[in-house]
Design a protein around this motif. Structure first.
Motif, PDB file in Angstrom:
ATOM      1  N   CYS A 147       0.702  -1.228  -0.133  1.00 49.08           N
ATOM      2  CA  CYS A 147       0.111  -0.053   0.119  1.00 49.08           C
ATOM      3  C   CYS A 147       0.871   1.357   0.208  1.00 49.08           C
ATOM      4  O   CYS A 147       0.630   2.042  -0.898  1.00 49.08           O
ATOM      5  N   CYS A 176       0.525   3.763  -3.216  1.00 49.63           N
ATOM      6  CA  CYS A 176       0.311   5.164  -2.635  1.00 49.63           C
ATOM      7  C   CYS A 176       1.021   6.234  -3.426  1.00 49.63           C
ATOM      8  O   CYS A 176       0.667   7.211  -3.859  1.00 49.63           O
ATOM      9  N   TRP A 177       2.311   5.973  -3.511  1.00 52.30           N
ATOM     10  CA  TRP A 177       3.395   7.063  -4.176  1.00 52.30           C
ATOM     11  C   TRP A 177       3.594   6.695  -5.693  1.00 52.30           C
ATOM     12  O   TRP A 177       4.529   7.366  -6.323  1.00 52.30           O
ATOM     13  N   TRP A 208      -7.883   0.680   2.904  1.00 47.89           N
ATOM     14  CA  TRP A 208      -7.678   0.616   1.390  1.00 47.89           C
ATOM     15  C   TRP A 208      -6.813  -0.608   0.941  1.00 47.89           C
ATOM     16  O   TRP A 208      -5.830  -1.055   1.787  1.00 47.89           O
ATOM     17  N   TRP A 220      -4.841   2.778  -3.201  1.00 48.59           N
ATOM     18  CA  TRP A 220      -4.016   3.766  -3.220  1.00 48.59           C
ATOM     19  C   TRP A 220      -3.500   4.191  -4.417  1.00 48.59           C
ATOM     20  O   TRP A 220      -3.311   5.304  -4.766  1.00 48.59           O
ATOM     21  N   GLY A 270      -4.363   7.997  -6.143  1.00 49.54           N
ATOM     22  CA  GLY A 270      -2.858   8.615  -6.442  1.00 49.54           C
ATOM     23  C   GLY A 270      -2.610   9.073  -8.072  1.00 49.54           C
ATOM     24  O   GLY A 270      -1.430   9.651  -8.229  1.00 49.54           O
TER      25      GLY A 270
END
Length: 150
Positions: free
Chosen positions: A82, A86-87, A113, A118, A122
């Motif tokens: 995750c 996310c990034w 999540w 994510w 994002g």
């Protein structure tokens, strides 16, 4: 190895991971630092490397025995997959998936999540595609809509 030395090595491993020092990470693992460890806040080196997008350190930690699905922290962090998703750290995501990370594992002990959530939120389309190819499924409509919502 005694408990005190193990704790010291664990802390140094988390610190080396935080600054992205691959040479130091390798040296600490050779010295006996456990790959599956956490600092006093519960942060695992693998989570830290994943969030930082350091795929080299991610691979070294996984090879040394870190579990790809261990949740990190006490609520403000999550799973390594995750964190990387996310990034949009696609190489870290790829490394985690290659080592068996569950692409459908929800963080927050199963209530938060997924990595795909994510990546999608994002706007990391390439990461989302990689996760989908690995079997990630979209969150059901009845699932919580935001991080931390149980």
């Amino acid at each position: 190895m005694n408990r005190r030395r193990r704790k010291k090595l664990s802390g140094r491993l988390v610190d080396a991971t935080l600054v992205g020092d691959l040479t130091q990470v390798r040296a600490l693992l050779r010295a006996g630092a456990p790959a599956e460890t956490a600092d006093s806040a519960g942060t695992t080196p693998l989570y830290q490397a994943a969030v930082n997008g350091d795929a080299g350190i991610v691979r070294v930690l996984l090879t040394a025995g870190a579990s790809p699905d261990t949740e990190s922290g006490t609520g403000s962090e999550g799973t390594p997959l995750c964190g990387a998703a996310c990034w949009g750290h696609i190489e870290a995501v790829r490394a985690l998936l290659e080592h068996g990370a569950d692409p459908n594992l929800r963080e927050d002990h199963g209530t938060g999540w997924t990595p795909l959530d994510w990546a999608t939120q994002g706007a990391h389309a390439e990461t989302a595609e990689l996760l989908a190819a690995a079997g990630a499924r979209p969150r059901p409509a009845s699932a919580p809509t935001g991080p931390g919502n149980a």
